[in-house]
Design an enzyme around this catalytic site. Structure first.
Site, PDB file in Angstrom:
ATOM      1  N   CYS A   2       0.827  -1.202   0.000  1.00 43.13           N
ATOM      2  CA  CYS A   2       0.000   0.000   0.000  1.00 43.13           C
ATOM      3  C   CYS A   2       0.866   1.260   0.000  1.00 43.13           C
ATOM      4  O   CYS A   2       1.996   1.234   0.461  1.00 43.13           O
ATOM      5  CB  CYS A   2      -0.937   0.088   1.192  1.00 43.13           C
ATOM      6  SG  CYS A   2      -1.950  -1.351   1.465  1.00 43.13           S
ATOM      7  N   ARG A  27       3.315  -0.041  -5.160  1.00 43.35           N
ATOM      8  CA  ARG A  27       3.226  -0.662  -3.833  1.00 43.35           C
ATOM      9  C   ARG A  27       1.885  -1.347  -3.601  1.00 43.35           C
ATOM     10  O   ARG A  27       1.686  -2.007  -2.584  1.00 43.35           O
ATOM     11  CB  ARG A  27       3.434   0.406  -2.755  1.00 43.35           C
ATOM     12  CG  ARG A  27       4.800   1.042  -2.798  1.00 43.35           C
ATOM     13  CD  ARG A  27       4.887   2.136  -1.764  1.00 43.35           C
ATOM     14  NE  ARG A  27       4.852   1.592  -0.432  1.00 43.35           N
ATOM     15  CZ  ARG A  27       5.911   1.351   0.305  1.00 43.35           C
ATOM     16  NH1 ARG A  27       7.105   1.625  -0.164  1.00 43.35           N
ATOM     17  NH2 ARG A  27       5.791   0.855   1.503  1.00 43.35           N
ATOM     18  N   TRP A  74      -3.305  -2.452  -1.356  1.00 39.05           N
ATOM     19  CA  TRP A  74      -3.119  -3.878  -1.643  1.00 39.05           C
ATOM     20  C   TRP A  74      -3.861  -4.578  -0.515  1.00 39.05           C
ATOM     21  O   TRP A  74      -3.453  -4.515   0.643  1.00 39.05           O
ATOM     22  CB  TRP A  74      -1.630  -4.209  -1.625  1.00 39.05           C
ATOM     23  CG  TRP A  74      -1.323  -5.634  -1.975  1.00 39.05           C
ATOM     24  CD1 TRP A  74      -1.186  -6.154  -3.228  1.00 39.05           C
ATOM     25  CD2 TRP A  74      -1.074  -6.712  -1.064  1.00 39.05           C
ATOM     26  NE1 TRP A  74      -0.887  -7.491  -3.158  1.00 39.05           N
ATOM     27  CE2 TRP A  74      -0.815  -7.863  -1.842  1.00 39.05           C
ATOM     28  CE3 TRP A  74      -1.071  -6.833   0.311  1.00 39.05           C
ATOM     29  CZ2 TRP A  74      -0.542  -9.103  -1.281  1.00 39.05           C
ATOM     30  CZ3 TRP A  74      -0.792  -8.074   0.878  1.00 39.05           C
ATOM     31  CH2 TRP A  74      -0.532  -9.191   0.084  1.00 39.05           C
ATOM     32  N   ASN A 100      -1.545   1.796   6.273  1.00 36.49           N
ATOM     33  CA  ASN A 100      -0.840   0.591   5.818  1.00 36.49           C
ATOM     34  C   ASN A 100      -0.576  -0.280   7.038  1.00 36.49           C
ATOM     35  O   ASN A 100      -0.326   0.241   8.125  1.00 36.49           O
ATOM     36  CB  ASN A 100       0.535   0.946   5.228  1.00 36.49           C
ATOM     37  CG  ASN A 100       0.423   1.734   3.954  1.00 36.49           C
ATOM     38  OD1 ASN A 100      -0.640   1.820   3.358  1.00 36.49           O
ATOM     39  ND2 ASN A 100       1.534   2.312   3.539  1.00 36.49           N
ATOM     40  N   GLY A 101      -0.545  -1.587   6.845  1.00 38.95           N
ATOM     41  CA  GLY A 101      -0.241  -2.475   7.969  1.00 38.95           C
ATOM     42  C   GLY A 101      -1.484  -3.256   8.373  1.00 38.95           C
ATOM     43  O   GLY A 101      -2.489  -3.283   7.649  1.00 38.95           O
ATOM     44  N   GLU A 483      15.631 -18.284  -9.323  1.00 46.34           N
ATOM     45  CA  GLU A 483      15.295 -16.896  -9.621  1.00 46.34           C
ATOM     46  C   GLU A 483      14.649 -16.776 -11.009  1.00 46.34           C
ATOM     47  O   GLU A 483      13.678 -16.037 -11.182  1.00 46.34           O
ATOM     48  CB  GLU A 483      16.567 -16.038  -9.506  1.00 46.34           C
ATOM     49  CG  GLU A 483      16.426 -14.578  -9.859  1.00 46.34           C
ATOM     50  CD  GLU A 483      15.442 -13.795  -8.999  1.00 46.34           C
ATOM     51  OE1 GLU A 483      14.931 -14.335  -8.005  1.00 46.34           O
ATOM     52  OE2 GLU A 483      15.144 -12.642  -9.359  1.00 46.34           O
ATOM     53  N   LYS A 487      10.915 -15.275 -11.640  1.00 47.62           N
ATOM     54  CA  LYS A 487      10.631 -14.145 -12.536  1.00 47.62           C
ATOM     55  C   LYS A 487       9.519 -14.496 -13.499  1.00 47.62           C
ATOM     56  O   LYS A 487       8.601 -13.726 -13.714  1.00 47.62           O
ATOM     57  CB  LYS A 487      11.878 -13.741 -13.356  1.00 47.62           C
ATOM     58  CG  LYS A 487      12.989 -13.039 -12.636  1.00 47.62           C
ATOM     59  CD  LYS A 487      12.681 -11.647 -12.163  1.00 47.62           C
ATOM     60  CE  LYS A 487      12.061 -11.651 -10.799  1.00 47.62           C
ATOM     61  NZ  LYS A 487      12.859 -11.560  -9.640  1.00 47.62           N
ATOM     62  N   LYS A 605       4.997  -4.422  -4.556  1.00 47.14           N
ATOM     63  CA  LYS A 605       6.381  -4.286  -4.134  1.00 47.14           C
ATOM     64  C   LYS A 605       6.402  -4.155  -2.624  1.00 47.14           C
ATOM     65  O   LYS A 605       5.570  -3.431  -2.063  1.00 47.14           O
ATOM     66  CB  LYS A 605       6.931  -3.002  -4.774  1.00 47.14           C
ATOM     67  CG  LYS A 605       8.425  -2.898  -4.786  1.00 47.14           C
ATOM     68  CD  LYS A 605       8.987  -3.600  -5.969  1.00 47.14           C
ATOM     69  CE  LYS A 605      10.494  -3.530  -5.985  1.00 47.14           C
ATOM     70  NZ  LYS A 605      11.053  -4.646  -6.751  1.00 47.14           N
TER      71      LYS A 605
HETATM   72  C1  F6R Z   1      10.479 -11.096  -6.668  1.00 49.35           C
HETATM   73  C2  F6R Z   1      10.325 -10.117  -5.612  1.00 49.35           C
HETATM   74  C3  F6R Z   1      10.042 -10.610  -4.230  1.00 49.35           C
HETATM   75  C4  F6R Z   1      10.981  -9.887  -3.252  1.00 49.35           C
HETATM   76  C5  F6R Z   1      10.626 -10.261  -1.805  1.00 49.35           C
HETATM   77  C6  F6R Z   1      11.584  -9.621  -0.821  1.00 49.35           C
HETATM   78  O1  F6R Z   1      10.709 -10.485  -7.891  1.00 49.35           O
HETATM   79  O2  F6R Z   1      10.423  -8.952  -5.832  1.00 49.35           O
HETATM   80  O3  F6R Z   1      10.179 -11.982  -4.132  1.00 49.35           O
HETATM   81  O4  F6R Z   1      12.292 -10.239  -3.546  1.00 49.35           O
HETATM   82  O5  F6R Z   1       9.322  -9.854  -1.528  1.00 49.35           O
HETATM   83  O6  F6R Z   1      11.548  -8.246  -0.916  1.00 49.35           O
HETATM   84  P1  F6R Z   1      12.694  -7.353  -0.296  1.00 49.35           P
HETATM   85  O7  F6R Z   1      13.948  -7.667  -1.035  1.00 49.35           O
HETATM   86  O8  F6R Z   1      12.229  -5.948  -0.525  1.00 49.35           O
HETATM   87  O9  F6R Z   1      12.792  -7.710   1.143  1.00 49.35           O
END
Ligand code: F6R
Length: 610
Positions: A2, A27, A74, A100-101, A483, A487, A605
């Site tokens: 969010c 986000r 989200w 958020n949260g 990985e 992806k 994200k």
């Molecule tokens: C995959 C992706 C997620 C993040 C995971 C950890 O493309 O983006 O799997 O890698 O949510 O996120 P961070 O690195 O921000 O802790």
């Protein structure tokens, strides 16, 4: 997860808020909304769907408000819908909140409020908080105190902003476990969950700490803890500019970020790699050098792509430094009662620095008195601030939901840390120089792989209708297989699995037939011949092989239907190269299938909830 933005100043608040929402949309993007105060009235607009749906609702309307709060969601509690979208109101309709949260005790708070006659229209935990603030406001008749008291009753996490006609020149924001940043402009403030919504207006920011709140009015601001103790904050300068969060001519952020990698790899090494001496200088680790000298075991933790980087880190550190390494999903680490000894070091890897599970793992490790290091991208993020020391990867903002440039920068930093630790132990200067030279040559080699984008696009066209993919690799490239599969599945919704090549015969081989593309990561290294044997096993079952191989490897063309070549490098550095074609393959397949690459369904994200 969010995004939150709030504005108070002289500009048109709706313009600033919508701008901010568009920058924060990565986000979360299942609904969006905003509240403003205009002529003493609280006006709220919200809509299920992306920010552009909210913009449609506002089209043709003229606003002159200079204060407001906004949110892009989200969903956690309650499905995506207009009603569940934020902002939420208290029962009087005079207080609006974006959040958020997760409010963990929302059910009991809701019950208490219902028993006192309060009503609810949504299924969200956020509305419970809005109504709770309204409940306390009726008692104390002071907005800040009502928010503060409500937050003392709340269990769980929050980043939030509150607006009210009761005190129409005020925004109150607070955080616990979910980031909130205050941008300090000239006679204006922008509060947001992410600096990308702020930097268009100001680079000067303060980061709220957990259990801290800020009150913003037209002229000034002050902060205090939720326990009512005034606090002082250091003003930081955000050091990225607008171009870093715009697409710069690329169709998607993901593609832009893939193509940024020659530069982001350089940035990860800048000032850190001393080639002539075969060492790495990492200023962020200076405070813990003595601990690093004595370390007996390293535990690396993270989630998703960051966890994959950690797996490569395990191979690197064990090979170069002869220190035992364990890699653990952060979500498991926190619930496993991990045994940590005096000379253990925990390394948390996170692009966002806000992932709830990774943050909780950091806190768990700290509680057990371990030294905790961070490998983080977002400067000033929670993990960066809560770890004892660490190394920023300096990849710049990563907006595409699928992580790409952060992964390669994490690998570079892990290699630098291994070099540093190795040279503190038994790694010779000659070997150190060889590795440092290899690292220095990486950006040019990545550029050469990026030149093959059109070839990879062709392969994507050919294989786009496959419903399953297998990714296989060994040694340093086993995590790259994971990985590559991640992806593909996250942006194209094609089922894909990564495996160590040799594990294939213990199960997945049953899946192989003429409809199964198998992506082999097969650079020339000491286990190349074994990988060729694994490829033969696939070929003899009619599987369709796409190979990532080292340039000039002619042998592989006898086994693979398609070959994507990467330049030669040291085996330990190959993941930084082999992952690039896999990022591009996933990207082009998703584009071919018409998927929304930057905002894949169900994802967002930075997962700031458990
Ligand atoms: C995959 C992706 C997620 C993040 C995971 C950890 O493309 O983006 O799997 O890698 O949510 O996120 P961070 O690195 O921000 O802790």
């Amino acid at each position: 997860m969010c995004g939150i933005v709030g504005y108070i100043g002289k500009r048109n608040a709706v313009t600033v808020l919508l701008n901010g929402l568009q920058r924060l949309e990565y986000r979360g993007y299942d609904s969006a909304g905003l509240s403003i105060i205009e002529d003493g009235n609280l006006l709220t607009f919200k809509k299920q769907g992306k920010v552009k749906e909210l913009i449609k609702v506002l089209e043709g309307k003229e606003f002159k408000a200079n204060i407001g709060i906004a949110h892009t969601r989200w969903a956690t509690h309650g499905e995506p819908s207009d009603i569940n979208a934020h902002p939420h109101h208290d029962n009087s309709g005079n207080i609006a909140i974006v959040h958020n949260g997760i409010i963990e005790n929302y059910a009991s708070l809701k019950q208490m409020l219902i028993s006192k006659g309060y009503k609810f229209v949504s299924a969200t935990d956020t509305e419970v908080l809005a109504v709770l603030i309204g409940y306390f406001y009726e008692k104390v008749k002071d907005l800040e105190e009502a928010v503060r008291t409500a937050l003392t009753e709340v269990q769980g996490t929050f980043g939030l902003a509150v607006l009210s006609t009761y005190e129409p020149n005020k925004i109150i924001a607070a955080r616990r476990g979910s980031p909130m940043i205050v941008g300090l402009g000239e006679e204006e403030f922008i509060v947001a969950s992410d600096a990308s919504a702020i930097i268009q207006y100001t680079r000067q920011v303060i980061y709220l700490s957990d259990n801290e709140m800020v009150t913003l009015n037209n002229e000034n601001y002050y902060t205090k803890t939720i326990d009512n103790i005034r606090t002082n904050n250091i003003v930081h300068l955000v050091d990225f500019d607008l171009s870093k969060i715009e697409k710069g001519g690329f169709e998607h952020f993901m593609l832009k970020e893939i193509f940024e990698q020659p530069q982001t790899i350089r940035d990860a090494c800048r000032g850190r790699l001393i080639v002539e001496e075969g060492i790495a200088r990492l200023g962020g680790l200076l405070p813990v050098l003595d601990k690093l000298r004595e370390v007996d075991r390293i535990i690396i933790t993270g989630c998703g792509t960051s966890w994959h980087a950690g797996l490569v880190g395990e191979y690197l550190i064990e090979n170069l430094c002869e220190i035992p390494v364990e890699v653990e999903y952060a979500s498991e680490f926190r619930y496993r009662n991990p045994i940590l000894r005096k000379n253990d070091i925990v390394i948390a890897i996170s692009q966002s620095g806000e992932t709830a599970d990774t943050l909780a793992a950091v806190q768990e490790a700290k509680q057990k008195n371990a030294t905790v290091l961070g490998i983080v991208n977002v400067v000033g993020s929670s993990i960066a601030r809560q770890t004892d020391a660490g190394v920023y990867i300096h990849a710049g903002p990563e907006i595409g939901v699928a992580s790409t440039k952060a992964f390669t920068s994490q690998l570079v930093v892990l290699t630098l840390i291994s070099l540093l630790l190795g040279r503190m132990r038994n790694l010779s200067k000659i070997e150190g120089i060889r590795i440092a030279r290899g690292i220095k040559e990486l950006p040019e080699k990545v550029e050469k792989i990026l030149e093959k984008a059109d070839q990879i696009k062709e392969i994507a066209r050919e294989f786009k209708y496959s419903r399953n993919f297998l990714y296989l690799g060994r040694g340093y490239n086993f995590p790259v297989a994971l990985e590559g599969a991640l992806k593909l599945k996250e942006i194209s919704y094609i089922h894909a699995e990564g495996y160590p090549s040799a594990e294939m015969k213990h199960g997945p081989i049953a899946l192989i037939d003429e409809n199964m593309p198998v992506v082999f990561i097969a650079p020339k290294d000491e286990i190349y011949d074994k990988v060729i044997s694994n490829i033969e096993e696939v070929r003899s079952r009619k599987g369709r092989v796409i190979a990532i191989a080292t340039e000039n490897d002619e042998t592989i063309t006898r086994y693979a239907e398609r070959v994507i070549y990467i330049p030669d490098t040291l085996p330990m550095l190959t993941p930084i190269l082999t992952v690039i074609p896999l990022q591009l393959l996933a990207y082009y397949i998703a584009v071919e299938l018409g998927c929304n690459v930057d905002q894949p369904r169900n994802l967002a994200k930075s997962v700031t909830v458990e």
